[in-house]
Scaffold this motif. Structure first.
Motif, mmCIF file in Angstrom:
data_model
loop_
_atom_site.group_PDB
_atom_site.id
_atom_site.type_symbol
_atom_site.label_atom_id
_atom_site.label_comp_id
_atom_site.label_asym_id
_atom_site.label_seq_id
_atom_site.Cartn_x
_atom_site.Cartn_y
_atom_site.Cartn_z
ATOM 1 N N HIS A 85 0.827 -1.215 0.000
ATOM 2 C CA HIS A 85 0.000 0.000 0.000
ATOM 3 C C HIS A 85 0.861 1.266 0.000
ATOM 4 O O HIS A 85 0.431 2.321 0.439
ATOM 5 N N ARG A 86 2.074 1.157 -0.500
ATOM 6 C CA ARG A 86 2.978 2.297 -0.480
ATOM 7 C C ARG A 86 2.463 3.432 -1.371
ATOM 8 O O ARG A 86 2.003 3.205 -2.484
ATOM 9 N N VAL A 87 2.560 4.655 -0.840
ATOM 10 C CA VAL A 87 2.174 5.840 -1.597
ATOM 11 C C VAL A 87 3.426 6.430 -2.220
ATOM 12 O O VAL A 87 4.342 6.850 -1.513
ATOM 13 N N LEU A 88 3.485 6.460 -3.541
ATOM 14 C CA LEU A 88 4.642 7.013 -4.242
ATOM 15 C C LEU A 88 4.338 8.457 -4.619
ATOM 16 O O LEU A 88 3.568 8.725 -5.542
ATOM 17 N N LEU A 89 4.914 9.377 -3.894
ATOM 18 C CA LEU A 89 4.673 10.798 -4.146
ATOM 19 C C LEU A 89 5.510 11.292 -5.314
ATOM 20 O O LEU A 89 6.627 10.836 -5.535
ATOM 21 N N THR A 90 4.958 12.243 -6.029
ATOM 22 C CA THR A 90 5.643 12.842 -7.173
ATOM 23 C C THR A 90 5.800 14.338 -6.941
ATOM 24 O O THR A 90 5.247 14.904 -5.984
ATOM 25 N N LYS A 91 6.513 14.981 -7.850
ATOM 26 C CA LYS A 91 6.657 16.437 -7.771
ATOM 27 C C LYS A 91 5.295 17.121 -7.871
ATOM 28 O O LYS A 91 5.045 18.134 -7.213
ATOM 29 N N LYS A 92 4.410 16.551 -8.703
ATOM 30 C CA LYS A 92 3.068 17.126 -8.846
ATOM 31 C C LYS A 92 2.309 17.074 -7.530
ATOM 32 O O LYS A 92 1.572 17.999 -7.194
ATOM 33 N N ASP A 93 2.491 15.981 -6.788
ATOM 34 C CA ASP A 93 1.848 15.857 -5.477
ATOM 35 C C ASP A 93 2.366 16.928 -4.522
ATOM 36 O O ASP A 93 1.597 17.542 -3.780
ATOM 37 N N PHE A 94 3.685 17.148 -4.552
ATOM 38 C CA PHE A 94 4.279 18.169 -3.697
ATOM 39 C C PHE A 94 3.710 19.548 -4.037
ATOM 40 O O PHE A 94 3.410 20.343 -3.138
ATOM 41 N N VAL A 95 3.541 19.827 -5.317
ATOM 42 C CA VAL A 95 2.984 21.116 -5.749
ATOM 43 C C VAL A 95 1.552 21.263 -5.240
ATOM 44 O O VAL A 95 1.147 22.326 -4.753
ATOM 45 N N LYS A 96 0.764 20.166 -5.325
ATOM 46 C CA LYS A 96 -0.626 20.197 -4.867
ATOM 47 C C LYS A 96 -0.696 20.477 -3.358
ATOM 48 O O LYS A 96 -1.564 21.206 -2.895
#
Length: 289
Positions: free
Chosen positions: A134-145
């Motif tokens: 169930h790992r959540v892989l964060l992206t740069k877009k997520d950080f921006v959000k």
């Protein structure tokens, strides 16, 4: 006072209060932990787990039998409503490690005839496999959000001045986590003096007393300077070392940082994430780049 020292002093006070009426051997064992340079957080966790076992004993002598029964008991837990559920593998493993450390000390000091914990196998930890599923892989877009969620958040009944104070602080804190990948414990321990405004760096003491220095870019320094202005307005020359503070003019806690991160990640990406997940996202993004 150094932020980390201030934090450790609070933990040590908590431990002292816990040990006030503890058996002599537990207090002696804790002194040994201090001498072996175990961190304050580790000592607090160990002491809590050993005192729970002492309470379970209820006057009974430490034995292989009592330890086996206790390890069976910690495999489940009961909530306030009386509902029973399994404890995590990692928790059971931590209980084993704490008890093994304590009993090994007692054995070496000849308080007990042997370390009975070694007769019980160390619990296997399968939690990591379940977490990976169930790992959540964060992206740069997520950080921006997430950053946008901080900027757009409505604080309800707060005054405009309070809103600006909280927004500037939260923006500076969360951006710091994203740009450095530091732990929330290190974040809360930063003092103003740890920021080198000329060289644009921040120096911290992290887990295991490891020192790190992070470079900060121009955009982030702008956030820090804006936050420093709001911070100074609240403090009004009050002598507070902490970089990140609350409206009550005191150092922000790890729990508060965790709740703040959960709030904004829930709004931004519809998942309540911990600061440790932000740290993981930082590492993943760094690895990809």
């Amino acid at each position: 006072m150094q932020g980390r020292l201030e934090h450790e002093l609070k933990i040590n006070k908590h431990i002292e209060d816990k040990l006030k009426y503890a058996p002599y051997t537990v207090r002696e064992w804790h002194t040994n932990l201090m001498a072996s340079k175990k961190t304050a957080a580790t000592r607090k966790d160990f002491v809590n787990k050993i005192l729970a076992y002492i309470e379970y004993l209820n006057g009974e002598e430490i034995s292989a039998s009592s330890l086996e029964r206790y390890f069976i008991s910690v495999q489940t837990k009961k909530d306030k409503r009386g509902n029973i559920s399994y404890t995590s593998d990692s928790y059971q493993q931590c209980v084993w490690i704490a008890l093994n450390n304590y009993c090994e000390f007692l054995y070496k000091r000849k308080y007990i005839s042997e370390n009975f914990v070694k007769c019980i196998g160390k619990p296997k930890n399968n939690d990591l496999e379940r977490i990976n599923e169930h790992r959540v892989l964060l992206t740069k877009k997520d950080f921006v959000k997430i950053i946008e969620a901080v900027k757009d958040y409505k604080y309800g009944h707060s005054t405009p001045e309070d809103e600006e104070f909280l927004r500037c602080r939260d923006l500076a804190m969360i951006t710091m986590l994203m740009k450095t990948g530091m732990r929330e414990s290190a974040l809360t321990e930063i003092n103003v003096s740890d920021i080198d405004f000329y060289n644009q760096t921040v120096s911290i003491v992290d887990k295991g007393n490891k020192k790190h220095t992070y470079n900060l870019d121009d955009s982030y320094m702008g956030l820090i300077e804006e936050w420093m202005d709001k911070r100074s307005g609240l403090l009004n020359n009050a002598n507070v070392d902490a970089l990140f503070i609350t409206k009550k003019k005191c150092r922000i806690t790890q729990n508060s940082v965790a709740e703040i991160v959960k709030k904004y990640t829930r709004i931004a990406i519809h998942r309540e994430l911990s600061p440790h997940k932000i740290r993981g996202g930082y590492v993943s993004i760094l690895y990809k780049e």
